[in-house]
Write a protein that holds these residues in place. Sequence first.
Motif, PDB file in Angstrom:
ATOM      1  N   VAL A 253      19.404  59.590  74.000  1.00 11.67           N
ATOM      2  CA  VAL A 253      18.748  60.205  75.101  1.00 11.67           C
ATOM      3  C   VAL A 253      17.650  59.719  75.901  1.00 11.67           C
ATOM      4  N   ALA A 254      16.814  59.096  74.941  1.00 13.74           N
ATOM      5  CA  ALA A 254      15.686  58.385  75.511  1.00 13.74           C
ATOM      6  C   ALA A 254      16.113  57.168  76.141  1.00 13.74           C
ATOM      7  N   GLU A 255      17.076  56.482  75.730  1.00 14.95           N
ATOM      8  CA  GLU A 255      17.618  55.166  76.055  1.00 14.95           C
ATOM      9  C   GLU A 255      18.153  55.521  77.656  1.00 14.95           C
ATOM     10  N   LEU A 256      19.041  56.454  77.645  1.00 14.91           N
ATOM     11  CA  LEU A 256      19.923  56.936  78.750  1.00 14.91           C
ATOM     12  C   LEU A 256      18.704  57.359  80.060  1.00 14.91           C
ATOM     13  N   ALA A 257      17.626  58.107  79.647  1.00 15.47           N
ATOM     14  CA  ALA A 257      16.700  58.780  80.666  1.00 15.47           C
ATOM     15  C   ALA A 257      15.754  57.331  81.104  1.00 15.47           C
ATOM     16  N   LEU A 258      15.353  56.539  80.048  1.00 15.46           N
ATOM     17  CA  LEU A 258      14.462  55.441  80.651  1.00 15.46           C
ATOM     18  C   LEU A 258      15.185  54.515  81.372  1.00 15.46           C
ATOM     19  N   SER A 259      16.458  54.343  81.110  1.00 16.85           N
ATOM     20  CA  SER A 259      17.594  53.370  81.987  1.00 16.85           C
ATOM     21  C   SER A 259      17.498  53.783  83.326  1.00 16.85           C
ATOM     22  N   ARG A 260      16.891  54.920  83.586  1.00 19.09           N
ATOM     23  CA  ARG A 260      16.999  55.571  85.063  1.00 19.09           C
ATOM     24  C   ARG A 260      15.602  55.862  85.589  1.00 19.09           C
ATOM     25  N   PHE A 261      14.660  54.912  84.954  1.00 24.26           N
ATOM     26  CA  PHE A 261      13.386  54.908  85.594  1.00 24.26           C
ATOM     27  C   PHE A 261      13.287  54.769  86.961  1.00 24.26           C
ATOM     28  N   SER A 262      12.147  55.461  87.616  1.00 24.54           N
ATOM     29  CA  SER A 262      12.170  55.582  88.955  1.00 24.54           C
ATOM     30  C   SER A 262      13.337  56.157  89.808  1.00 24.54           C
ATOM     31  N   SER A 263      13.892  56.992  89.044  1.00 27.60           N
ATOM     32  CA  SER A 263      15.100  57.694  89.791  1.00 27.60           C
ATOM     33  C   SER A 263      14.947  59.083  89.182  1.00 27.60           C
ATOM     34  N   LEU A 264      15.939  59.927  90.140  1.00 25.59           N
ATOM     35  CA  LEU A 264      16.036  61.495  89.743  1.00 25.59           C
ATOM     36  C   LEU A 264      16.868  61.624  88.571  1.00 25.59           C
ATOM     37  N   VAL A 265      16.289  62.430  87.573  1.00 25.24           N
ATOM     38  CA  VAL A 265      16.985  62.583  86.239  1.00 25.24           C
ATOM     39  C   VAL A 265      17.441  63.865  86.012  1.00 25.24           C
ATOM     40  N   SER A 266      18.632  64.112  86.071  1.00 22.00           N
ATOM     41  CA  SER A 266      19.560  65.534  85.950  1.00 22.00           C
ATOM     42  C   SER A 266      20.012  65.580  84.263  1.00 22.00           C
ATOM     43  N   VAL A 267      19.293  66.921  83.968  1.00 27.98           N
ATOM     44  CA  VAL A 267      19.674  67.090  82.657  1.00 27.98           C
ATOM     45  C   VAL A 267      21.099  67.209  82.382  1.00 27.98           C
ATOM     46  N   SER A 268      21.952  67.808  83.221  1.00 25.47           N
ATOM     47  CA  SER A 268      23.333  68.167  83.066  1.00 25.47           C
ATOM     48  C   SER A 268      24.039  66.716  83.286  1.00 25.47           C
ATOM     49  N   ARG A 269      23.475  65.954  84.007  1.00 21.66           N
ATOM     50  CA  ARG A 269      24.329  64.488  84.070  1.00 21.66           C
ATOM     51  C   ARG A 269      23.910  63.724  82.923  1.00 21.66           C
ATOM     52  N   LEU A 270      22.921  63.910  82.247  1.00 23.66           N
ATOM     53  CA  LEU A 270      22.457  63.042  80.996  1.00 23.66           C
ATOM     54  C   LEU A 270      23.063  63.769  79.801  1.00 23.66           C
ATOM     55  N   ARG A 271      23.428  65.203  80.013  1.00 26.05           N
ATOM     56  CA  ARG A 271      24.301  65.753  78.908  1.00 26.05           C
ATOM     57  C   ARG A 271      25.772  65.285  78.932  1.00 26.05           C
ATOM     58  N   ASN A 272      26.193  65.299  79.911  1.00 31.65           N
ATOM     59  CA  ASN A 272      27.578  64.965  80.189  1.00 31.65           C
ATOM     60  C   ASN A 272      27.777  63.586  79.646  1.00 31.65           C
ATOM     61  N   GLU A 273      26.880  62.542  79.915  1.00 31.52           N
ATOM     62  CA  GLU A 273      26.944  61.196  79.466  1.00 31.52           C
ATOM     63  C   GLU A 273      26.779  61.169  78.000  1.00 31.52           C
ATOM     64  N   LEU A 274      25.887  61.675  77.519  1.00 33.56           N
ATOM     65  CA  LEU A 274      25.613  61.900  76.073  1.00 33.56           C
ATOM     66  C   LEU A 274      26.888  62.256  75.125  1.00 33.56           C
ATOM     67  N   ALA A 275      27.265  63.580  75.760  1.00 33.69           N
ATOM     68  CA  ALA A 275      28.330  63.736  75.275  1.00 33.69           C
ATOM     69  C   ALA A 275      29.742  62.758  75.038  1.00 33.69           C
ATOM     70  N   GLY A 276      29.698  61.902  76.089  1.00 35.88           N
ATOM     71  CA  GLY A 276      30.807  61.033  76.061  1.00 35.88           C
ATOM     72  C   GLY A 276      30.597  59.824  74.907  1.00 35.88           C
ATOM     73  N   ILE A 277      29.277  59.850  74.853  1.00 27.48           N
ATOM     74  CA  ILE A 277      28.992  58.717  73.875  1.00 27.48           C
ATOM     75  C   ILE A 277      29.129  59.211  72.518  1.00 27.48           C
ATOM     76  N   VAL A 278      28.698  60.464  72.181  1.00 30.82           N
ATOM     77  CA  VAL A 278      28.558  61.002  70.588  1.00 30.82           C
ATOM     78  C   VAL A 278      30.058  61.775  70.308  1.00 30.82           C
ATOM     79  N   GLY A 279      30.881  61.840  71.375  1.00 25.63           N
ATOM     80  CA  GLY A 279      32.155  62.322  71.199  1.00 25.63           C
ATOM     81  C   GLY A 279      31.959  64.039  70.858  1.00 25.63           C
ATOM     82  N   ARG A 280      31.085  64.577  71.326  1.00 25.73           N
ATOM     83  CA  ARG A 280      30.831  66.221  71.219  1.00 25.73           C
ATOM     84  C   ARG A 280      30.150  66.680  72.191  1.00 25.73           C
ATOM     85  N   LYS A 281      30.313  68.080  72.303  1.00 19.97           N
ATOM     86  CA  LYS A 281      29.461  68.826  73.009  1.00 19.97           C
ATOM     87  C   LYS A 281      28.064  68.895  72.691  1.00 19.97           C
TER      88      LYS A 281
END
Length: 452
Positions: A253-281
């Motif tokens: 989560v920290a890496e995904l969020a910080l890779s978007r520095f200087s940008s709008l960060v949506s919790v729902s979008r981060l959640r969807n990306e994280l779910a795709g990486i870890v393979g679970r809801k």
Amino acid sequence: MEMNMLTREEIIEVLAPYNLWGGREWKAVMREKYISSIEKRLPHGAVALIGTRRSGKTTLARLFLMRSVEAGNSPDATLYVNLEDPRFSPYLKPELLEEIFSAYRTYVYSGRDPIVVLDEVQNVPGWERWVRKVLDLGEARVIVTGSTSSLLRSELSTLLTGRVLPIEVFSLSFEEFLAFRGFSGDIKSILGKKRRVEALLREYLEFGGFPQVVLTEDESLRGELLRELFEGVVLRDIAYRHGFRDARTVKIVAELALSRFSSLVSVSRLRNELAGIVGRKVSPNFVDAVLDAMDEAYLSFRVPVLSPKVKDAMRYPKKLYAIDTGIANIVGIRFTENVGRLAENAVARHLRQRFGEVYYYRGKREVDFIVKEGTEVTRAIQVSWDIDESWDREVEGLVEAAKTFGLMEGTIITGWKSCEEKIGGIAVKCIPLWRFLLSLDTNPQPSRPHRP
């Protein structure tokens, strides 16, 4: 008091190697503004130095102790306590603080008005009760350091209200970075070395301002230090301190969020990306909690929209910035592809350090930063590394925001260009980034306590 795990003699053995009275010497580049700020506040209560790991809190506290000795105080009248020493770790409770202080008073110094530094004090649950007692009895002057902004909330807002003056400690500002590199003086004296300063600016954007990193010449080692710092904050100040069970997922989560520095960060979008990486809801509450913990650990900070409409503030996501551009680079894409966003992050950090609260504006166009001082909007700022490619868009948003908030001027921070034009009745000024970072007073400010 029962304290069978460490005797007072054993406590002194732990303390001695860290302390001036034990023969320890500390050498570091002086950050005079912070030292002066501590000196001014300490007579009025305890001082809390708060900021991310490796930002220099410990060094500042130690340098202040050295300054007091240079002013004529005895080394014995100073006490530095490293609360991350593993020999203390099994016994971290207020009773340990009392035993440490009693051992020091018994074996080292029984005189008046010692200065006590409690380093990484958040490791001791209930530390504020002991500090309150010492302050009430006039037993010592106290400096505490901590790596979590929670020290600004419940701990200081209850027992220690009005008794502790917090100072946020950041990694080096660009002005301090130049001083570490041997540059000093005002902007006029720097102008003659402009090319060198511009080269150093690029270094500052790429590797940031953590003192240990700045003083390391080997670039690959700088990267290793930044990576180790990032992982240490994630594991110790976020996953462990907040009780997250899955440290690996927290790190993602920290890496995904910080890779978007200087940008709008949506919790729902981060959640969807994280779910795709870890393979679970993944729960959005989990992602939101990690983002909050990142802010609390001074790994990042988020900037909300400024709007008189409550629904706008709730609807629009916040913009996320790294607390240091070196941290942004270590988890982001390469510097050459990222310089514009790094420039924006540097401006955000500069404004955050100077003013505390910063916002962005969203109208027909977006404006990167709106600064409020008290209840009054005082600045509207855009950041554009290559302004020639985005002039119309940046100016349109800036003029709209200036008129919305009753400002007479707006500022565009650029890579190199300077300019001043009158557009739509608004004075639009272009300022090169290096000059902007040196132009605003960044004296350490008392932190504005977060609401509990």
